[in-house]
Scaffold this active site. Structure first.
Site, PDB file in Angstrom:
ATOM      1  N   GLN A  81       0.798  -1.233  -0.178  1.00  0.00           N
ATOM      2  CA  GLN A  81      -0.079   0.036  -0.094  1.00  0.00           C
ATOM      3  C   GLN A  81       0.823   1.163  -0.066  1.00  0.00           C
ATOM      4  OE1 GLN A  81      -2.933  -1.529   3.457  1.00  0.00           O
ATOM      5  NE2 GLN A  81      -4.018   0.146   2.323  1.00  0.00           N
ATOM      6  N   HIS A  82       0.182   2.263  -0.369  1.00  0.00           N
ATOM      7  CA  HIS A  82       0.661   3.821  -0.129  1.00  0.00           C
ATOM      8  C   HIS A  82       1.705   4.361  -1.102  1.00  0.00           C
ATOM      9  CE1 HIS A  82      -1.662   3.859   3.626  1.00  0.00           C
ATOM     10  NE2 HIS A  82      -0.668   2.968   4.349  1.00  0.00           N
ATOM     11  N   ASP A 239      -2.457  -4.877  -0.166  1.00  0.00           N
ATOM     12  CA  ASP A 239      -1.872  -6.014   0.406  1.00  0.00           C
ATOM     13  C   ASP A 239      -2.631  -6.396   1.689  1.00  0.00           C
ATOM     14  OD1 ASP A 239      -0.997  -4.336   1.790  1.00  0.00           O
ATOM     15  OD2 ASP A 239       1.315  -4.965   1.764  1.00  0.00           O
TER      16      ASP A 239
END
Length: 481
Positions: A81-82, A239
């Protein structure tokens, strides 16, 4: 390859350190082929990776699967992520991706929270109070420190978006991963144009948010891929949302994931909005919500302590009053991005094994402290904690979580739950099923249950006291201006 009962699907887990691929029988959940390839993460103050390495790793892992990948009818990609991926007009990365654990944007995070109404306003608007992990803060950092790179950017993607786009040629994302950016509003389930305008990011640079169950596209021609042309591509997701799919989670069942980062989360029917910032109010990949708390320091930090002590990671010893806060990379929960590790209570008779146990205790402490905030008020507190991730197989991790939580702990036998969740999402495209129901049919959460033991309140209170007393020192950190 074993004969499959149903169509084959591919699930991908593009994580921080490597890409893993599973080819799965959609009827039974049997893994018929697998592959894995590493990629590189920079060291030092920043944490960066070249997105082109992710693609090369995906191709290598797929080719390890042989003919099974070519026979697959659908594929889904889950990713870390991110991360901020910036592409030029030709789709080439402008610079390496800024990863989730790159905390250089901590000043920008603090500034953004204050400039747009404070923590409560952010939580109510986006579901989360953005910290240095969130993509919006990384874009703000880039615009401030590398303005030429920001000006050269023609498309902004998350890691899983980047790989999905390579498959389909289309810029898409999903609600689960989009909810970790800081510019997707959970109240409206759309990009927040005011936030984007504030950080100088044109909404046209962002991918289309694909709905759960919608086809994101089909595999285009590529000599790099073993897929057949026209293979269906699912939306993919982040994820943690993929792992929730892979476990077939029902609302109220808590998950503690022990990996490079540590996470605790549960599926909820209610949108979360925690103004303290401890809980991120993420969306899941199905249309519900996935409140989540995350730490930056988990298995990697404890393994580093073990290496410094010259011990095997399982060589823990009980009976100590020493406290070790293993915040080696700064920390997200609690929000101490500039912190470093802290040791307190060292005595002449303290052993190396006791120091290692203290590292385990410190790593688990923050996650369990957030558990009650993650769970809905009506959640059954006797439900077993599902323990997943690389650390879940370790006896020291299992016993530490069991002792500090006071709850039964279940260890699913299924491995690679992120990739399995992606595979379940791909299977749902073919069968029309809820991906979580697919995973339950595959019985992915089955595994031994360790009975509850009395919660170790003494250790929990001692760590909380040290953390409180040391907060000013940890907030000041060790970084130079």
């Amino acid at each position: 390859m074993s004969a499959a009962e149903g169509p084959l699907v591919v699930g991908v887990d593009s994580s921080t350190q490597s890409t893993k691929v599973l080819v799965v029988d959609a009827a039974t959940g049997q893994v018929v082929a697998s592959g894995q390839a590493p990629h590189t993460v920079s060291s030092g103050d920043g944490r960066e990776s070249d997105p082109r390495e992710w693609w090369d790793s995906l191709c290598a892992a797929l080719h390890q699967c042989g003919e099974a990948a070519h026979e697959a009818a659908a594929v889904s990609i889950a990713g870390q992520q991110h991360g901020l991926v910036t592409l030029d007009a030709q789709g080439v990365p402008v610079r390496p991706a800024l990863l989730w654990n790159d905390v250089r944007s901590a000043p920008q995070a603090h500034r953004l929270v204050e400039e747009l109404g404070g923590p409560k306003a952010w939580a109510e608007r986006t579901g989360s109070v953005p910290g240095a992990s969130f993509t919006v803060t990384k874009w703000a950092w880039l615009a401030e420190h590398e303005p030429e790179a920001a000006r050269s950017t023609a498309a902004v993607r998350l890691p899983h978006d980047y790989l999905t786009q390579h498959l389909t040629g289309e810029g898409t994302t999903d609600r689960g991963d989009a909810s970790g950016t800081g510019w997707w509003a959970s109240t409206t389930e759309a990009y927040d144009e005011e936030i984007l305008a504030h950080v100088g990011l044109d909404p046209a640079l962002l991918p289309r948010v694909v709905r759960p169950g919608e086809v994101a596209g089909t595999v285009r021609d590529s000599r790099d891929l073993p897929f057949s042309k026209g293979t269906l591509v699912a939306p993919g997701t982040g994820d943690n949302a993929a792992a929730a799919l892979g476990l077939g989670l029902r609302p109220g069942t808590p998950v503690l994931s022990l990996g490079t980062s540590g996470t605790v989360y549960a599926v909820s029917r209610h949108r979360s909005a925690d103004p303290s910032g401890t809980v991120a109010g993420f969306a899941d990949a199905r249309g519900a919500w996935l409140p989540l708390a995350c730490t930056l320091n988990c298995t990697l930090a404890v393994d580093r302590v073990a290496a410094l002590l010259g011990l095997d990671r399982e060589a823990v010893e009980p009976g100590t009053s020493v406290t070790l806060l293993p915040y080696l990379d700064g920390e997200r929960t609690p929000n101490l991005p500039n912190a470093s590790g802290l040791l307190h209570g060292l005595r002449h008779d303290t052993t190396a094994g006791q120091l290692l146990q203290a590292a385990y205790d410190g790593a688990v402490h923050a996650l369990l402290g957030a558990l009650d905030l993650v769970l809905d008020q009506d959640a059954d507190r006797t439900t077993p904690l599902l323990l997943i991730g690389g650390g879940a197989r370790g006896t020291a991790w299992q016993q530490t979580v069991r002792r500090l939580s006071g709850r039964p702990v279940q260890i699913p036998e299924a491995r690679e739950l992120v990739a399995l969740g992606a595979a379940a999402q791909a299977a749902g495209l073919l069968t029309g099923e809820d991906p979580a129901a697919v995973a339950r049919r595959w019985r992915t959460a089955d595994g031994p249950v360790l009975e509850a033991v009395e919660r170790d309140e003494t250790t929990l209170n001692r760590i909380s006291g040290v953390l409180s007393d040391a907060a000013p020192l940890l907030e000041r950190g060790t970084r130079t201006p």
